[in-house]
Design an enzyme around this catalytic site. Structure first.
Site, PDB file in Angstrom:
ATOM      1  N   HIS A 177       0.838  -1.209   0.000  1.00 15.48           N
ATOM      2  CA  HIS A 177       0.000   0.000   0.000  1.00 15.48           C
ATOM      3  C   HIS A 177       0.874   1.262   0.000  1.00 15.48           C
ATOM      4  CE1 HIS A 177      -3.151  -2.608   2.258  1.00 15.48           C
ATOM      5  NE2 HIS A 177      -3.647  -2.379   1.065  1.00 15.48           N
ATOM      6  N   LYS A 195     -18.276  -6.049   6.772  1.00 11.42           N
ATOM      7  CA  LYS A 195     -17.001  -6.736   7.034  1.00 11.42           C
ATOM      8  C   LYS A 195     -16.640  -6.637   8.500  1.00 11.42           C
ATOM      9  CE  LYS A 195     -14.339  -6.319   2.708  1.00 11.42           C
ATOM     10  NZ  LYS A 195     -13.160  -5.646   2.135  1.00 11.42           N
ATOM     11  N   ARG A 231      -2.084  -5.786  -8.504  1.00 12.66           N
ATOM     12  CA  ARG A 231      -0.989  -6.705  -8.229  1.00 12.66           C
ATOM     13  C   ARG A 231      -0.853  -7.750  -9.321  1.00 12.66           C
ATOM     14  NH1 ARG A 231      -3.331  -7.475  -2.423  1.00 12.66           N
ATOM     15  NH2 ARG A 231      -5.075  -6.840  -3.721  1.00 12.66           N
ATOM     16  N   SER A 291      -3.223  -7.940   2.764  1.00 10.98           N
ATOM     17  CA  SER A 291      -3.462  -7.765   4.202  1.00 10.98           C
ATOM     18  C   SER A 291      -3.920  -9.055   4.868  1.00 10.98           C
ATOM     19  CB  SER A 291      -4.503  -6.673   4.437  1.00 10.98           C
ATOM     20  OG  SER A 291      -4.039  -5.451   3.935  1.00 10.98           O
TER      21      SER A 291
END
Ligand code: ADP
Length: 160
Positions: A17, A41, A90, A128
């Site tokens: 990040h 979440k 990514r 993460s």
């Protein structure tokens, strides 16, 4: 003045990040790194914990603001007067969902452009959830996250 937002969960912030944030800072005048609060979440870190980790980890970088929001990312971007939304790409696995989101967001707000930035190769596999999992077993993740995040993870998983 060109402002962009960099939204995400950042649960927690990783060196990937930070890499994307630095690339965005090289291109735009101001970057607002902002936690998307998603009531559906169940995050490991509270919004307050994530805000303070991000503040500490980015304190040496100029032109960064740290914030949080709930609701649609394009509504938040508009309120902030941002011209773009930064997302990190990514691998191909990120592409499909990011592409859908970018097109939907452009449909809603044609003047707000999604900009994809690729991190350094060394961060392409980093995410993460992997950090949370590895740290939960007591492994050292200090090579993958800013020092303050490493401290928070140690504290979280030692039960303090
Ligand atoms: P989200 O829940 O929105 O995916 P994340 O916190 O996982 O939020 O990520 C925020 C943004 O940062 C996303 O655009 C994601 O693709 C990007 N990102 C996450 N990890 C990396 C990494 N290692 N390298 C580059 N970009 C990353």
């Amino acid at each position: 003045m060109k402002t962009v937002i960099y939204p995400g969960s950042f649960d927690p912030l990783t060196n990937g990040h930070v890499d994307v944030l630095e690339r965005a800072l090289a291109l735009f005048d101001k970057v607002i790194i902002t936690i998307a609060v998603n009531p559906a979440k169940q995050p490991l870190f509270t919004v307050e914990e994530r805000l303070s980790m991000i503040r500490e980890a980015t304190s040496s970088l100029g032109n960064v603001a740290v914030d949080h929001f709930s609701g649609l990312v394009v509504d938040y971007a508009r309120e902030q007067g941002a011209c773009g939304i930064i997302r990190g790409l990514r691998a191909l696995s990120d592409f499909e969902v990011e592409y859908q989101m970018a097109l939907m967001n452009r449909d809603m707000e044609p003047d707000i452009t999604t900009v994809f930035l690729m991190p350094h190769d060394r961060y392409t596999y980093l995410n993460s959830s992997m950090i949370r999992e590895v740290a939960s077993y007591g492994r050292d993740v200090s090579g993958f996250v800013p020092p303050i995040v490493s401290e928070y993870l140690k504290r979280k998983y030692s039960g303090d």
